[in-house]
Design a protein around this motif. Structure first.
Motif, mmCIF file in Angstrom:
data_model
loop_
_atom_site.group_PDB
_atom_site.id
_atom_site.type_symbol
_atom_site.label_atom_id
_atom_site.label_comp_id
_atom_site.label_asym_id
_atom_site.label_seq_id
_atom_site.Cartn_x
_atom_site.Cartn_y
_atom_site.Cartn_z
ATOM 1 N N ILE A 134 1.087 -0.923 -0.012
ATOM 2 C CA ILE A 134 -0.299 0.106 -0.367
ATOM 3 C C ILE A 134 1.039 1.503 -0.316
ATOM 4 O O ILE A 134 0.443 2.401 -0.837
ATOM 5 N N ILE A 135 2.206 1.466 1.046
ATOM 6 C CA ILE A 135 2.969 2.447 0.769
ATOM 7 C C ILE A 135 3.439 2.106 0.176
ATOM 8 O O ILE A 135 3.293 3.979 -1.015
ATOM 9 N N ASP A 136 3.615 1.719 -0.679
ATOM 10 C CA ASP A 136 4.543 2.032 -2.579
ATOM 11 C C ASP A 136 3.628 2.257 -3.664
ATOM 12 O O ASP A 136 4.049 2.799 -4.607
ATOM 13 N N THR A 137 2.396 2.758 -3.956
ATOM 14 C CA THR A 137 0.945 2.829 -4.012
ATOM 15 C C THR A 137 0.519 4.892 -3.614
ATOM 16 O O THR A 137 0.706 5.260 -5.355
ATOM 17 N N GLY A 138 1.904 5.159 -3.208
ATOM 18 C CA GLY A 138 2.040 6.383 -2.490
ATOM 19 C C GLY A 138 3.163 7.024 -2.778
ATOM 20 O O GLY A 138 3.794 6.648 -3.516
ATOM 21 N N ILE A 139 3.093 8.272 -1.852
ATOM 22 C CA ILE A 139 4.473 9.295 -1.648
ATOM 23 C C ILE A 139 4.834 8.905 -0.490
ATOM 24 O O ILE A 139 4.366 9.426 0.783
ATOM 25 N N GLU A 140 6.253 8.031 -0.561
ATOM 26 C CA GLU A 140 6.570 8.003 1.209
ATOM 27 C C GLU A 140 7.560 9.077 2.151
ATOM 28 O O GLU A 140 8.063 10.264 1.064
ATOM 29 N N LEU A 141 6.901 9.968 2.937
ATOM 30 C CA LEU A 141 7.217 10.911 3.855
ATOM 31 C C LEU A 141 7.862 10.921 5.032
ATOM 32 O O LEU A 141 9.131 11.113 5.277
ATOM 33 N N ASP A 142 7.978 9.654 5.857
ATOM 34 C CA ASP A 142 8.620 9.084 7.210
ATOM 35 C C ASP A 142 8.441 10.868 7.795
ATOM 36 O O ASP A 142 10.146 11.362 8.687
ATOM 37 N N ALA A 143 7.643 11.646 8.051
ATOM 38 C CA ALA A 143 7.305 12.291 8.170
ATOM 39 C C ALA A 143 6.845 12.183 10.369
ATOM 40 O O ALA A 143 6.611 11.199 10.416
ATOM 41 N N ILE A 144 7.193 13.452 11.510
ATOM 42 C CA ILE A 144 6.793 13.127 12.733
ATOM 43 C C ILE A 144 5.384 13.732 12.912
ATOM 44 O O ILE A 144 4.943 14.702 12.178
ATOM 45 N N LEU A 145 4.361 12.524 13.223
ATOM 46 C CA LEU A 145 3.628 12.501 13.270
ATOM 47 C C LEU A 145 3.025 13.954 14.062
ATOM 48 O O LEU A 145 3.867 14.608 15.389
ATOM 49 N N SER A 146 1.933 14.931 13.319
ATOM 50 C CA SER A 146 1.078 16.565 13.745
ATOM 51 C C SER A 146 0.163 16.442 13.609
ATOM 52 O O SER A 146 -0.027 16.413 12.257
ATOM 53 N N VAL A 147 -0.391 17.978 14.741
ATOM 54 C CA VAL A 147 -1.883 17.629 14.134
ATOM 55 C C VAL A 147 -1.706 19.175 12.731
ATOM 56 O O VAL A 147 -2.506 18.653 11.844
ATOM 57 N N GLU A 148 -0.436 19.748 12.366
ATOM 58 C CA GLU A 148 -0.843 20.139 11.353
ATOM 59 C C GLU A 148 -0.667 19.847 10.338
ATOM 60 O O GLU A 148 -1.306 19.761 9.157
#
Length: 250
Positions: A134-148
């Motif tokens: 599923i991840i391979d179908t999108g754009i990988e970010l690997d970002a820290i989760l935040s509300v903003e």
């Protein structure tokens, strides 16, 4: 005396295993099949007492077919059971719960704001089952989760607002991902593509999926191939924590 103790242990182990199996299937479509099997066994028991030989022979043939089919039908439940066993002991799960508290607060805060503004969202929370395809179908970010970050991603006309995001622990792994659509034809007409995609991935994995409707702002959650709607902030948090023992969070 030794035999009695062994018998007691045997009974307790059987009860515990039976109870754990029931809790795994009670909220899935498999419970209907399980009820049918129990009714069939009950009929076979009474027909044996009455001495209905031809009918008993027919039931025995049906029972053989069911025994062969059960491992196939219950494959998702058996897989979840094995994954649950392999995820570690209770102490580790309690530690993970404390660490996940902050992640849940951020996630729920973002969802409630999206709901109030009627901004559509599709959020997949990874558990034990891998979602690499599923991840391979999108754009990988690997970002820290935040509300903003969550709100910015789903804001209309933003580059990543279409598709689903994947959350793993405290990381936003990918965005703009494509999910499989459920083949369930018994859904409400009001459920759109997001809801059908959320059900689809929950049928194929143990992922927990949260949906915000852009038409009504209604928050829904899917897991194990079922959906719950009209969740407020309190009920959403309650549902997340009630499923926490199944979440693969470190």
């Amino acid at each position: 005396m030794e035999i009695s103790i062994l018998m007691l242990i045997d009974i307790l182990v059987t009860l515990v295993v039976s109870y754990k199996f029931f809790t795994l299937v009670k909220e899935t479509r498999a419970i209907q099949l399980l009820n049918g099997v129990l009714i069939l066994l009950l009929i076979r028991f009474f027909s044996g007492i009455l001495g209905l030989k031809i009918f008993n022979s027919l039931l025995d043939q049906v029972k053989t077919v069911i025994l062969i089919a059960l491992p196939i039908v219950f494959q998702p439940e058996l897989r979840r059971a094995l994954e649950h066993i392999g995820r570690g002991n209770l102490i580790n799960q309690l530690r993970r719960r404390d660490k996940f508290q902050t992640h849940i607060d951020k996630l729920v805060a973002a969802i409630i704001r999206l709901s109030k503004d009627k901004i559509g969202a599709l959020i997949v929370v990874k558990r034990a089952t891998g979602l690499k395809d599923i991840i391979d179908t999108g754009i990988e970010l690997d970002a820290i989760l935040s509300v903003e970050l969550l709100i910015n991603i789903f804001t209309p006309n933003s580059p990543l607002h279409d598709g689903a995001i994947i959350i793993d622990k405290n990381r936003l792994v990918a965005a703009n991902c494509l999910l499989p659509i459920t083949k369930n034809s018994n859904l409400k007409q009001s459920f759109g593509t997001r809801h059908r995609a959320a059900l689809g991935i929950s049928e194929e994995s143990d992922a927990l999926v949260i949906v915000v409707s852009e038409e009504t702002g209604v928050v829904s959650i899917t897991y194990d191939g079922r959906i719950e709607s009209n969740l407020d902030e309190f009920s959403l948090k309650e549902r997340l924590f009630s499923k926490f023992d199944e979440l693969g969070v470190n």
